[in-house]
Scaffold this active site. Sequence first.
Site, PDB file in Angstrom:
ATOM      1  N   GLU A  50       0.817  -1.223   0.000  1.00 55.22           N
ATOM      2  CA  GLU A  50       0.000   0.000   0.000  1.00 55.22           C
ATOM      3  C   GLU A  50       0.847   1.267   0.000  1.00 55.22           C
ATOM      4  OE1 GLU A  50      -0.534  -2.581   1.996  1.00 55.22           O
ATOM      5  OE2 GLU A  50      -2.653  -3.168   1.898  1.00 55.22           O
ATOM      6  N   PHE A 112     -11.707  -6.877  13.767  1.00 60.68           N
ATOM      7  CA  PHE A 112     -10.619  -7.328  12.903  1.00 60.68           C
ATOM      8  C   PHE A 112     -10.282  -6.251  11.866  1.00 60.68           C
ATOM      9  CE2 PHE A 112      -9.287  -9.616   8.980  1.00 60.68           C
ATOM     10  CZ  PHE A 112      -8.042 -10.031   9.447  1.00 60.68           C
ATOM     11  N   GLN A 113      -9.021  -5.940  11.770  1.00 60.03           N
ATOM     12  CA  GLN A 113      -8.504  -4.904  10.853  1.00 60.03           C
ATOM     13  C   GLN A 113      -9.159  -3.540  11.087  1.00 60.03           C
ATOM     14  OE1 GLN A 113      -8.441  -6.539   6.786  1.00 60.03           O
ATOM     15  NE2 GLN A 113      -6.404  -7.362   7.232  1.00 60.03           N
ATOM     16  N   LYS A 162     -17.560  -0.378   5.578  1.00 63.02           N
ATOM     17  CA  LYS A 162     -18.007  -1.367   4.586  1.00 63.02           C
ATOM     18  C   LYS A 162     -19.519  -1.312   4.347  1.00 63.02           C
ATOM     19  CE  LYS A 162     -17.302  -6.127   3.176  1.00 63.02           C
ATOM     20  NZ  LYS A 162     -16.675  -7.415   3.492  1.00 63.02           N
ATOM     21  N   MET A 474      24.405   8.602   3.036  1.00 61.59           N
ATOM     22  CA  MET A 474      24.269   9.905   3.676  1.00 61.59           C
ATOM     23  C   MET A 474      24.513   9.804   5.183  1.00 61.59           C
ATOM     24  SD  MET A 474      23.946  13.054   3.135  1.00 61.59           S
ATOM     25  CE  MET A 474      23.010  13.690   1.729  1.00 61.59           C
TER      26      MET A 474
END
Lengths: 564, 156
Positions: A50, A112-113, A162, A474
Amino acid sequence: MQMSGAQMVIEALKHEGVDTVFGYPGGAIMNVYDEIYKQNNFQHILTRHEQAAVHAAEGYAKVTGKVGVAMVTSGPGFTNAVTGIADAYMDSIPLVVISGQVPMSLIGTDAFQEIDSVGISRSCTKHNYLVTDAADLPRVLKEAFYLAATGRPGPVHVDIPKDVTAQIAEFDYSRPVEMETYKPTTKGNARQIKKAIDAIAVAKRPLLYLGGGVINANAADEVRAFAKLTGIPAVETLMARGTMGADNPLMISMLGMHGSYAANMAMSETDLIIGLGARFDDRVTGKLSEFAKNADVIHVDIDPASISKLVNAEYPIVGDVKYVVEEMTTLAKGKIDAERYVPWLETIEHFNKLHPLGYEEEPGVIKPQWVIERIGQLLGEKANISTDVGQHQMWTAQFYPFSRPRQFISSGGLGTMGFGFPAAMGVKRGDPERVSINVTGDGSILMNIQELMTSVEYKLPVINVILNNHFLGMVRQWQTLFYDKRYSETDLSMQPNWVGLVESFGGVGYNVETKEEFDAALKDAVEKNVVAMINVNVSRFENVLPMVPAGGSLFNMMLEYKDK
Amino acid sequence: MENERRVVSVILQNEASALSRITDLFSARGYNIESLTVAPIPESKYSRLTIATSGSVRVIEQIIKQLHKLIPVLRVYEHADLVEKEMAMVKFPISENLSDIETLSKAYNGKIVNVGNDMIIAMVADEPKRVSHYLEAVKRFNPKEIVRSGTVALER
């Protein structure tokens, strides 16, 4: 028309003229993905992470000037996207990020999630929405695109539970956006503009200080015209590279921590800063109390909060740079004589001759700066150049002959390693005719290496040029200079087989030890037109110079480093 | 630069997350909140929020600009000449000297508002500085619980 929330998302994207969505499906966003399956308005590009979806959308937005769109699911899908969103926020890139959320009945139950996505994105978006009723979706999505693209651009996040994507409601996208609380000022105050021109007319050493806002405002042509008319020289920030064009006689160089001697000295000696769409970032100013001590400041910016935030502006002008510079040009005609600044240009030329930007060749080893110059010679205007973050990024900014705005795509404010490759895919998607190069390091490239698959699948042939010094270069440079060479966790001697790696995904790879091999590899990669990895072994301990140590004064540059 | 106390009023849309946008902004940018009150404006879709804060002139200027930048914010006022009031309620044991408490409360625009079996509650409404004086003055009556409302302000 009645339709589901998921269908509304598709319809809204169609109305906004979106041709590409970068994303990754998951449970909470599945209703929308089901509608994506049924439609032909835009192409969905399945990145393999993502974070990469958002960076790709950023690259697309930066190269096209349009709003980039990314779509993710709830929970980890969203948290993975946050780095990209924060990156877009820092660099004012217009994005709409749509995320799924658990159903309304489960919000707050640690489902969940589930994660409080709008709570997380609040501090790194221009605005965000949690949509609790499908009837609000058309208005919210329309506002999201409007907010992302207008005023100071930025990412807007829309979180949709949802059950809202399944809910049926009326879709009407024809109503214009009406936001009583959001009305960005685009036309600068006429009196202030006139005062600014009066100040320029009596200044002896004025300097155009150009920031990324000039590119966001599509004002490069206007700025070039103003500079040409008035004969005022310019310095660019990292985000503004390409505005003036490398061969423009009034272009000094990039300024700041790794700016050129001439650019930083010009900024230190100027008596009038003409800041256009720039924000006096700490990497530009160095120590604030010593910054441009003798200068008055004209500051043009669309964001009033950027003006007088760090450096006080005697002539604040809130407005769109394009509009304001047009006005300034009109007023300057006949009032400002370019002859006036000739001695100033001579001073700058003297600075340039004293310590020009450069590097020392060494026999038998490729210098990283040479690689950048060489890509510039071979491809020049024909390539868009993305970078990751680190030494390679600074060398690219210093040594590539950028000739146009939107040619250089880099993570400036947030400094996100892993930005370059997915961004370069978005760049290729947005500007398919040009070669898309990602200049990267052996550290950064591994941070989104999974995108090799996306790049092959969607035929987005990015050429990754790794300036490989087997170091996190760096950080290693800072350790050399400020930590007594204690190379804590920066040695990257352990390396993959780069050629085998890229070939396993279906791309082409090259190991390069000589200049001839580099030329051949680049030519071959351009011809093959598949994702490529050119692994260039460069001198290991090269430092980015000049350097203004963090917190130091801009005019106190480290110009060379000799190992004791 | 010297820190100054300032009272800022914000008119913002009534929406679920509007208040957290304000408080997030203050914590993210390291600004002080001395007190914060918020309530809906009658017959409108807006709320009025009053923040007492402190900072240098530049910080206060930034606070105002950053507040303005929040999308749901309609207006921001920084008050120069203002009427400022705060309310406090204090619970005392009923065994304390009630007439002294009442007299003192009256002097600060207040009174005894509730009498229970073992406790009384007094309230005052005055300028924040005077409310502080009152709370100092009633210490000797063994206050058991104190609540302050935070400041509200209107420009003269």
